[in-house]
Design an enzyme around this catalytic site. Structure first.
Site, mmCIF file in Angstrom:
data_model
loop_
_atom_site.group_PDB
_atom_site.id
_atom_site.type_symbol
_atom_site.label_atom_id
_atom_site.label_comp_id
_atom_site.label_asym_id
_atom_site.label_seq_id
_atom_site.Cartn_x
_atom_site.Cartn_y
_atom_site.Cartn_z
ATOM 1 N N ARG A 66 -5.357 7.785 -8.143
ATOM 2 C CA ARG A 66 -4.158 7.051 -8.573
ATOM 3 C C ARG A 66 -3.515 7.834 -9.709
ATOM 4 N NH1 ARG A 66 -3.590 2.630 -12.390
ATOM 5 N NH2 ARG A 66 -1.815 1.305 -11.854
ATOM 6 N N SER A 90 -2.352 -3.776 -0.923
ATOM 7 C CA SER A 90 -2.592 -4.804 -1.939
ATOM 8 C C SER A 90 -1.969 -6.123 -1.484
ATOM 9 C CB SER A 90 -1.959 -4.398 -3.269
ATOM 10 O OG SER A 90 -2.539 -3.211 -3.760
ATOM 11 N N LYS A 92 -3.220 -2.679 -15.087
ATOM 12 C CA LYS A 92 -1.985 -2.794 -14.308
ATOM 13 C C LYS A 92 -1.188 -3.968 -14.841
ATOM 14 C CE LYS A 92 -0.513 -1.935 -9.607
ATOM 15 N NZ LYS A 92 -0.782 -2.058 -8.178
#
Length: 213
Positions: A42, A111, A140
């Site tokens: 990521r 997600s 996040k």
């Protein structure tokens, strides 16, 4: 490579914030040595050329450990360097479009925060779902909290594997027992630890207890 449920037991997501004195390659290798079963690269800040170079290196590392390797969001890069797959969020490229670009032989993770999102993602070709945030997380900022009831309802509503994500660590992972998940995805619970290998091994043992119902 297609997605095997057992590969999703302990899913490690990289984060530049926790690099410290180590390289990302070194951190990922320690996580693999500790028993991580899946790696997601990521990266929101790196330019495409640098990201591609690092992705190729970590893909080869994961191959040595026979662990699936996916890229977060960067579908074009994943296709170019032949990653095992891609994980996309609700605000990223739509799952059906990703599947068209990647083809049938690649892993597609999506997600989801609601049953409706989960069912749609499965219909559009997702191989697994990442559901969260199941606990409050600082990794996040835009992640909405997902109740444990919703997590269980999502697991009941789909036929593909579901992993929980968001704020999970050794202090609270056992709270997810009985939800129907097949694994967890973590960032800081592995990569923020001084001894990544030991932290990974400990968390894996706990997660095995969570999913063994």
């Amino acid at each position: 490579m297609k997605c095997d449920k057992k590969d999703l037991l302990l899913y490690a997501v990289t984060d530049r914030a926790w690099l410290g004195k180590q390289t990302r390659y070194e951190q990922v290798e320690e996580a693999l040595q500790g028993g991580a079963t899946f790696i997601q690269l990521r990266e929101k800040e790196m330019d495409d050329d640098s990201f591609l170079k690092e992705a190729i290196e970590i893909k080869e590392l994961c191959r040595r450990y026979h662990v699936p390797f996916v890229i977060n969001d960067h579908v074009g890069i994943a296709r170019e360097m032949d990653a095992d797959g891609v994980h996309v969020g609700q605000s990223d490229m739509e799952a059906g479009d990703v599947r068209v670009i990647l083809g049938e032989g690649k892993i597609l993770g999506v997600s989801a925060q609601t049953v409706e999102q989960a069912v749609l993602a499965e219909q559009r070709g997702a191989d697994y779902l990442g559901v969260g945030a199941v606990f409050h997380t600082g990794s996040k900022a835009d992640a909405d909290d997902v109740s444990h009831e919703t997590l269980k309802n999502i697991c009941d509503a789909v036929n593909i594997p579901v992993i929980a994500i968001g704020g999970i660590g050794k202090h609270n992972v056992m709270e997810l027992k009985g939800s129907g998940i097949c694994g967890i995805a973590v960032i800081s619970a592995i990569f923020a630890e001084k001894d990544i290998r030991s932290a990974t091994a400990e968390l894996k043992k706990l997660t095995e207890q969570v999913v063994s119902v």
